[in-house]
Design an enzyme around this catalytic site. Structure first.
Site, PDB file in Angstrom:
ATOM      1  N   TYR A  87      28.062  45.548  71.651  1.00 59.98           N
ATOM      2  CA  TYR A  87      27.232  45.606  70.362  1.00 59.98           C
ATOM      3  C   TYR A  87      27.930  46.836  69.344  1.00 59.98           C
ATOM      4  CZ  TYR A  87      23.827  45.352  66.857  1.00 59.98           C
ATOM      5  OH  TYR A  87      23.138  45.252  65.787  1.00 59.98           O
ATOM      6  N   PHE A 139      38.034  40.608  39.185  1.00 60.61           N
ATOM      7  CA  PHE A 139      37.679  39.511  40.100  1.00 60.61           C
ATOM      8  C   PHE A 139      36.227  39.152  40.246  1.00 60.61           C
ATOM      9  CE2 PHE A 139      37.199  37.635  44.322  1.00 60.61           C
ATOM     10  CZ  PHE A 139      38.452  36.666  44.114  1.00 60.61           C
ATOM     11  N   THR A 140      36.246  37.749  40.521  1.00 58.92           N
ATOM     12  CA  THR A 140      34.868  37.174  40.472  1.00 58.92           C
ATOM     13  C   THR A 140      33.949  37.961  41.399  1.00 58.92           C
ATOM     14  OG1 THR A 140      35.522  35.570  42.451  1.00 58.92           O
ATOM     15  CG2 THR A 140      35.861  34.779  39.921  1.00 58.92           C
ATOM     16  N   ASP A 230      40.894  48.116  45.056  1.00 57.24           N
ATOM     17  CA  ASP A 230      40.941  46.766  45.707  1.00 57.24           C
ATOM     18  C   ASP A 230      42.336  46.840  46.320  1.00 57.24           C
ATOM     19  OD1 ASP A 230      41.012  44.305  46.651  1.00 57.24           O
ATOM     20  OD2 ASP A 230      39.635  43.536  44.861  1.00 57.24           O
ATOM     21  N   LYS A 273      43.639  38.345  53.677  1.00 59.26           N
ATOM     22  CA  LYS A 273      44.628  38.420  52.760  1.00 59.26           C
ATOM     23  C   LYS A 273      45.874  39.079  53.424  1.00 59.26           C
ATOM     24  CE  LYS A 273      41.718  37.158  49.662  1.00 59.26           C
ATOM     25  NZ  LYS A 273      40.238  37.144  49.760  1.00 59.26           N
ATOM     26  N   ARG A 397      41.386  28.619  37.845  1.00 57.68           N
ATOM     27  CA  ARG A 397      41.150  30.084  37.513  1.00 57.68           C
ATOM     28  C   ARG A 397      41.107  30.309  35.998  1.00 57.68           C
ATOM     29  NH1 ARG A 397      39.604  33.122  42.220  1.00 57.68           N
ATOM     30  NH2 ARG A 397      37.697  31.913  41.533  1.00 57.68           N
ATOM     31  N   PHE A 464      31.889  28.507  39.796  1.00 56.11           N
ATOM     32  CA  PHE A 464      33.014  27.715  40.194  1.00 56.11           C
ATOM     33  C   PHE A 464      33.048  27.125  41.612  1.00 56.11           C
ATOM     34  CE2 PHE A 464      35.089  30.965  42.849  1.00 56.11           C
ATOM     35  CZ  PHE A 464      34.443  32.273  42.250  1.00 56.11           C
TER      36      PHE A 464
HETATM   37  N1  F0G Z   1      39.285  41.296  45.921  1.00 57.25           N
HETATM   38  C1  F0G Z   1      40.356  40.208  45.484  1.00 57.25           C
HETATM   39  C2  F0G Z   1      41.484  40.888  44.683  1.00 57.25           C
HETATM   40  C3  F0G Z   1      40.302  38.873  46.189  1.00 57.25           C
HETATM   41  O1  F0G Z   1      41.305  38.046  45.764  1.00 57.25           O
HETATM   42  C4  F0G Z   1      39.228  38.624  46.927  1.00 57.25           C
HETATM   43  C5  F0G Z   1      39.024  37.227  47.354  1.00 57.25           C
HETATM   44  C6  F0G Z   1      38.139  39.460  47.091  1.00 57.25           C
HETATM   45  C7  F0G Z   1      38.300  40.575  46.587  1.00 57.25           C
HETATM   46  C8  F0G Z   1      37.045  39.129  48.039  1.00 57.25           C
HETATM   47  O2  F0G Z   1      37.115  39.213  49.234  1.00 57.25           O
HETATM   48  O3  F0G Z   1      36.789  36.662  49.935  1.00 57.25           O
HETATM   49  O4  F0G Z   1      36.843  38.294  51.719  1.00 57.25           O
HETATM   50  O5  F0G Z   1      34.714  38.391  50.098  1.00 57.25           O
HETATM   51  N2  F0G Z   1      39.660  36.340  46.970  1.00 57.25           N
HETATM   52  C9  F0G Z   1      39.715  34.864  47.541  1.00 57.25           C
HETATM   53  C10 F0G Z   1      40.750  34.138  46.532  1.00 57.25           C
HETATM   54  C11 F0G Z   1      38.398  34.319  47.494  1.00 57.25           C
HETATM   55  O6  F0G Z   1      40.728  32.896  46.705  1.00 57.25           O
HETATM   56  O7  F0G Z   1      41.350  34.556  45.682  1.00 57.25           O
HETATM   57  P1  F0G Z   1      36.244  38.099  50.303  1.00 57.25           P
END
Ligand code: F0G
Length: 472
Positions: A87, A139-140, A230, A273, A397, A464
């Site tokens: 843990y 980014f979303t 990021d 990624k 997108r 989305f």
């Molecule tokens: N920043 C970027 C540039 C991303 O592409 C993503 C995730 C995140 C942050 C968030 O990270 O998913 O680990 O919480 N991108 C995925 C995509 C979901 O399909 O582009 P996460």
């Protein structure tokens, strides 16, 4: 061999040409399932014409995302057996911390379950209601957490990023005039940090140059503003710097990454990624005060500060993945595979974002369907059409991903209306890319028959993922 394969094969035999190949071979396979057109008609209607709502066993080639979809190496799988599932104080955490410090150069590391966990911690620790956060395109999830903490997001990316045909080599660059104008307007004390993404996902996986990162650092330093990177695809960004930026051709990816990160005060990371793992992320900072606050908050949202939502084995695989991601042969084949798909589409004049970015081909749905209004959801439509044609799964997108303005309630209306074909790392072969290209071509040939979609269910947050549509 099909027509496309033949063309490429012939090209490969041209005098003097040397093809690249993947710097790995396949040790284990996962069978793919094909479906009939009738099965796909049923599946996409059940899914409300949203590819996020398809069951993956109804998908043939899955290009929904490059997130958590990588194939791990034999060394990573072997590392999984070294999981120290304590843990507190897991040995794997310390190996991960050492790998991040060595290659990204930050002092303090907080593990999280994935990228958005790190975004939540950073936003909660750094942002006060009424603040402003500039970034090179949104980014979303990143923007969501900034707004949720009370900030207003401002896009300060160069104009070329919004132009799908501009061949600017660094479309991820920050426009220094836009950034300066925002500082003049709202005041430096209302800007907790600049959010700098490398590469820029929503712009098409476009890189930011070292010169730009350095210049942004110089500008913000004059005003006492911090920079958070990021770093989700920062190694892919480093590859583009090595390839395109003068003075870096002979610099290693390791050295480029370290220099790039040195222009920031910390980073959020989705390890799903670049790090070649299926789950995990981290927040890093050189700021002692922010570190202490985030280390306190992580136990509320993620887990103890030495696992942050990851199992010990996940952290081990991530530490190994970091080293593998910096192998230039790997990165050449990674970016090369995306480019290969782009080259096939180019031959047929199919509209997509140029130059080809790091992780995906972004089809230009506005140019695909000029007869559809943005409110008829052209990118969402194209994703559904591609699935219907061949079982390939892609992602919207465009206007659906952009969501609504928090204050006015109107749709955000992004200039870019894109459908993303995202390539998982080390998963598919060149033959899969041929199949994908041919399916895109079939949809392009059929584009005039397409009538668009209506949104019939709209969730409040990050719509989305779960929105539902019907054919118009
Ligand atoms: N920043 C970027 C540039 C991303 O592409 C993503 C995730 C995140 C942050 C968030 O990270 O998913 O680990 O919480 N991108 C995925 C995509 C979901 O399909 O582009 P996460």
């Amino acid at each position: 061999m099909n027509a496309v394969g033949k063309t490429i094969h012939t090209m490969g035999q041209q005098a003097g040409r040397r093809s690249w190949a993947e710097p790995y071979k396949i040790k284990m396979v996962e069978p793919l399932r094909t479906t009939t057109r009738a099965e796909r008609e049923h599946a996409i209607a059940e899914a409300g014409f949203n590819t996020f709502l398809l069951r993956s066993d109804a998908v043939y080639i899955d290009l929904l995302t490059d997130s958590g979809t990588s194939a791990m190496s034999d060394r990573q799988w072997a590392g999984m057996m070294l999981g120290d599932e304590a843990y507190a104080g897991s040995a794997n955490y310390y190996r991960l911390e050492a790998a991040i410090r060595k290659h990204y150069g930050y002092q303090h590391i907080i593990p999280t379950h994935q990228g958005r966990g790190a975004e939540n911690l950073l936003s909660q620790c750094a942002i006060k209601p009424g603040d402003h956060v500039p970034g090179n395109m949104y980014f979303t999830t990143t923007r969501f957490h900034q707004e949720h903490a009370g900030a207003t997001f401002h896009d300060v990316i160069v104009d070329a990023a919004h132009d799908t045909s501009s061949l600017h080599p660094f479309k991820g660059d920050i426009d220094l005039d836009k950034l300066q104008a925002l500082i003049d307007k709202v005041g430096a004390d209302k800007i907790p940090y600049v959010c700098m993404a490398a590469t820029v996902n929503m712009a098409g996986g476009q890189p930011i140059s070292m010169a730009n990162a350095r210049a942004v650092r110089a500008l913000t330093a004059r005003h006492g503003i911090k920079i958070y990177l990021d770093a989700t695809r920062a190694v892919e960004n480093a590859y583009f710097i090595q390839e395109r930026e003068s003075g870096y051709a002979d610099t290693s990816l390791e050295a480029i990454l370290l220099e790039f990160c040195s222009y920031s005060d910390g980073a959020t990371m989705s390890g799903k990624k670049d790090h070649l793992v299926n789950i995990g992320g981290w927040l890093a900072t050189n700021d002692q005060e922010l570190f202490e606050e985030a280390r306190n908050l992580v136990v509320v949202y993620e887990g103890l500060h030495t696992y942050g939502g990851m199992a010990g084995r996940d952290m081990e695989a991530m530490a190994i993945g970091i080293e593998e991601s910096l192998n230039v042969d790997y990165m050449r084949s990674r970016v090369g595979q995306v480019r290969y798909l782009g080259d096939l589409l180019e031959q047929w004049d199919i509209p997509f974002v140029k130059p080809v970015g790091g992780h995906a081909i972004f089809l230009d749905a506005r140019a695909f369907y000029p007869h559809l209004e943005q409110d008829q959801f052209p990118s969402q439509t194209l994703a559904a059409e591609l699935y219907l044609d061949s079982g390939i799964r892609s992602m919207e997108r465009g206007i659906v991903s952009a969501g609504r303005n928090n204050v006015t309630g109107d749709h955000h209306r992004p200039k870019l209306e894109l459908t993303r074909l995202t390539i998982p790392r080390r998963v598919y072969t060149q033959a899969h890319m041929d199949v994908v290209a041919e399916s895109v071509k079939a949809c392009y040939d059929n584009r005039h028959q397409v009538t668009g979609l209506n949104m019939v269910y709209e969730p409040k947050y990050l719509r989305f993922f779960q929105a539902r549509f019907e054919r118009r």
